[in-house]
Design an enzyme around this catalytic site. Structure first.
Site, PDB file in Angstrom:
ATOM      1  N   GLY B 237       0.807  -1.225   0.000  1.00  0.00           N
ATOM      2  CA  GLY B 237       0.000   0.000   0.000  1.00  0.00           C
ATOM      3  C   GLY B 237       0.840   1.275   0.000  1.00  0.00           C
ATOM      4  N   HIS B 238       0.182   2.397  -0.115  1.00  0.00           N
ATOM      5  CA  HIS B 238       0.893   3.675  -0.179  1.00  0.00           C
ATOM      6  C   HIS B 238       1.591   4.003   1.148  1.00  0.00           C
ATOM      7  CE1 HIS B 238      -3.160   5.950   0.664  1.00  0.00           C
ATOM      8  NE2 HIS B 238      -2.932   5.020   1.547  1.00  0.00           N
TER       9      HIS B 238
END
Lengths: 339, 339, 339
Positions: B237-238
């Site tokens: 994920g970011h």
């Protein structure tokens, strides 16, 4: 395309009950079918729709026949009959053979003239594409890959160097067959890649889902035997072997060097550790983690069904004390025995 | 290619036991090796093959040497020695540098002439590809991407705008590096995308598996430090940060903003929630769910081993009552205390 | 680009507290912001940074305002305000409309002249691309696909034949929309593919993550309603329906024919079996397995939190005896009752 129910029955070697001259033009779901439609019934749960369906004919088993008020094709295997009827009703678009001008094909590749190489495909040297193949747009066949007769790569498929794909396979978009296996040797605190010298060998009539990955072997090959069906987003590690006619649902992962038998049914999101063996005819239900070899056919499970969040939280908190609870239970039993 | 065992030993700075003049031409598995083959032994389980192997030489530890009946190279780390021997025996194909005529390369990109840009590659403006890179067929490097020296993108790799990839990295087919992070703000019942302004920065010698996804950061960058090895179908994920030399097996997911330390070993299908921290030197076994920060090095587990379906069903039904069972156990203990 | 805080506030219809004339040039994280930066605060945990931030202004709720020592924009929904402020501060690059010369576009496709068809894209016959679309490099739109106004396919996206994508959608790299569903009929021990005659219909403002797969329906269509947000590496089986504004985190899998309501929130790595229904406004936390229909809004969980490996091993061993433990507990209770 229209065909009488009688002709359809003849092709499928089945018996008609009702009006054999009715025309069938298409297939439709039992509850939504209208004139001209052929429907099918495989799930007793939907038997009630037999009373109201508008289908011109229904494929069903002899058991369901008494409930049917329209015409029927009686089959011991309605799903299979349906599948074959669809093929009769929707003749396949004939392949526009040839190499699309935008494709980049090595002069040292051997492409059968009856095959199609789609737009933007890249084919390296020493690749062989046998007769009647369809290599869809954006696919890449690396050096020495071999694609068997009648196989279709839908689009954007990666076939690594020296990978062998059998006949009449179907590979969905984004599948990556023959990436390097995940093998490293420790060098102090770092990891050094171990060259992956094996390849992937895929049997006939294998299907591989969208964005599924099959890694090439380390020293020997990763092997997917004939008739295996793999759903989307599956991970197959290096040196795995999957036996004939085994079917695997989506998002499952099989770690390196594991051998899976023939005719197994493996659910979705199952995780199977590396270096184990699973016998033929084993069913593993969705979400199981298989950490040891399974030597006996049967059904195995490992997925925890979800619950209301508050209750789940209480129960998982207790799970952390489960071993201790078992000890306490034992002490109570000892105490009561003494009494 | 053939090399004497003595020459091989010299290159690898190891000692030969047995006939130093035997010729090595290839590597093979210990149990299948024949004349000319170099095999290796890392797992005591396979020591029995030492008695019957047809290998011309075996790489093994000093502990295993007494059991070896053929020639041997003694190494403190046979897997690493094997890996290096393979490289000596199979010299890499030298890269045909240059830009394939079918590639679409912006005149505002800077491609080192020693690098190869493969067929059907697309390179946007302001991209930099350093020396000795191999950008495989069908890859796409968006505006401002930077590819460090000696890095290889196997095929069909996506590198988003402004993503920085280090030196000597290896990225497998279908990997998507720098897609937008999954960040939304609620607007009544709908969700509105929050622009993802960060990018992804990848260190040197990082490997990324087939169809693995690494999202760009929301405001700051997603960071994969040097030497990290990621298997296939992993989701990052970011704003995640993964420390140097951490290795992650297939189908694992790491949610946004989580920081993972250096030299961790994370198994397959592990799920790590967002916004937590994991210390250096943490091992997480396959299939665990990590829901809280881990501050202490050690081994952590969370995968439930599967069982026969019938027994599994009974036990999971009881799991729903576990908290209640714990209460009942407590009541019994109180009752017995009073007696 | 620079804008005064007052102008920004006017665009966003919010009130300024502090110096309305300060110039905002960019956004930055609260703890790292410097002159010219606009930051935002949504998480009380970071409130302490309000005392030391170098931001020229902070977006926050009225509750947090008393703690702010710099200028502020007060908003009932700081995340949404931030998202909109970013759009004001970073005007979108205008699209270079037109068909890239390397794209292969059927003369029987209909491409709006305001749309961009990127390099190496392949567009089959009967495809429609409406106004203002951006079809990124390497994407493939199969026969009869329809792309609604303002939709962006980032790169290497697969859109299967006859798939309908709504307006203002965003589809990340490697997504495969409209591969064949995983449907087979048994034929003795082998499996025969059931033709998948449905397609996929995607509503407006849907987002689909990198390498996510959505299969086409068997007879009817797979449907993703408006405003749905899907993260990376998600698997959606054939004939699934996902209701409007439902959001699904990464690596989740939803098996065939399951219907999910509107406004649900589904965590990462969740597995949902086929043929069930989930009501509107259901939240399912990460890693849950949902094996039955959920008819009541609420929060549901199913992920087992990991533990130290040794304790975990002991507890999972006991789990195999849980049903037996429950029986023993019951026997003890009976014994004590009798006393």
């Amino acid at each position: 395309m229209a065909i009488t129910l009688e002709d359809l029955a003849k092709h499928l070697e089945l018996s008609v009950f009702g009006d054999a001259w009715v025309e069938i033009t298409h297939v439709a779901p039992l509850d939504k079918a209208r004139d001209g439609a052929l429907a099918f019934l495989t799930n007793r749960h939907y038997r009630r729709y037999l009373a109201t369906t508008g289908a011109s004919a229904v494929i069903l088993t002899a058991d369901d026949l008494p409930f049917c008020r329209t015409n029927a094709l009686v089959s011991p295997n309605p799903a299979l009959t349906y599948s074959r009827a669809v093929r009769l009703l929707t003749p396949e678009v004939s392949l526009a053979a040839g190499i699309h001008p935008s494709a980049v094909v090595s002069p040292l590749a051997k492409i059968d003239p009856s095959s199609r190489i789609g737009a933007q495909v890249v084919v390296d040297e020493a690749v062989v594409v046998e007769a009647g193949c369809d290599v869809g747009p954006g696919s890449y066949l690396a050096r020495g890959a071999w694609i068997g007769e009648g196989t279709r790569l839908v689009a954007r498929v990666f076939i690594g160097h020296d990978v062998k794909v059998g006949r009449n396979c179907l590979i969905q978009p984004g599948a990556a067959i023959g990436g390097d296996g995940f093998g490293f040797a420790r060098d102090q605190q770092a990891w050094e890649r171990i060259p992956q010298l094996g390849t992937v060998r895929i049997g006939d009539r294998v299907e591989i889902g969208s964005n599924t990955c099959i890694d090439r072997g380390a020293l020997e090959d990763t092997i997917i035997e004939e008739g295996v069906k793999l759903d989307n987003l599956i991970q197959i590690g290096h040196n795995v072997r999957i036996g004939a006619h085994t079917i695997v649902a989506g998002s499952t992962g099989i770690a390196g060097s594991t051998k899976i038998g023939a005719c197994c049914q493996i659910g979705g999101m199952v995780g199977i550790v590396g270096h184990i063996e699973i016998a033929d005819h084993v069913t593993i239900t969705g979400r199981s983690m298989v950490a040891r070899s399974i030597h006996t056919p049967g059904i195995y499970s490992g997925g925890m069904p979800s619950d209301h969040a508050a209750r789940w939280r209480r129960n998982t908190a207790r799970f952390r004390q489960l071993d201790e609870m078992a000890d306490r239970l034992h002490i109570i039993e000892k105490t009561l025995e003494k009494d």
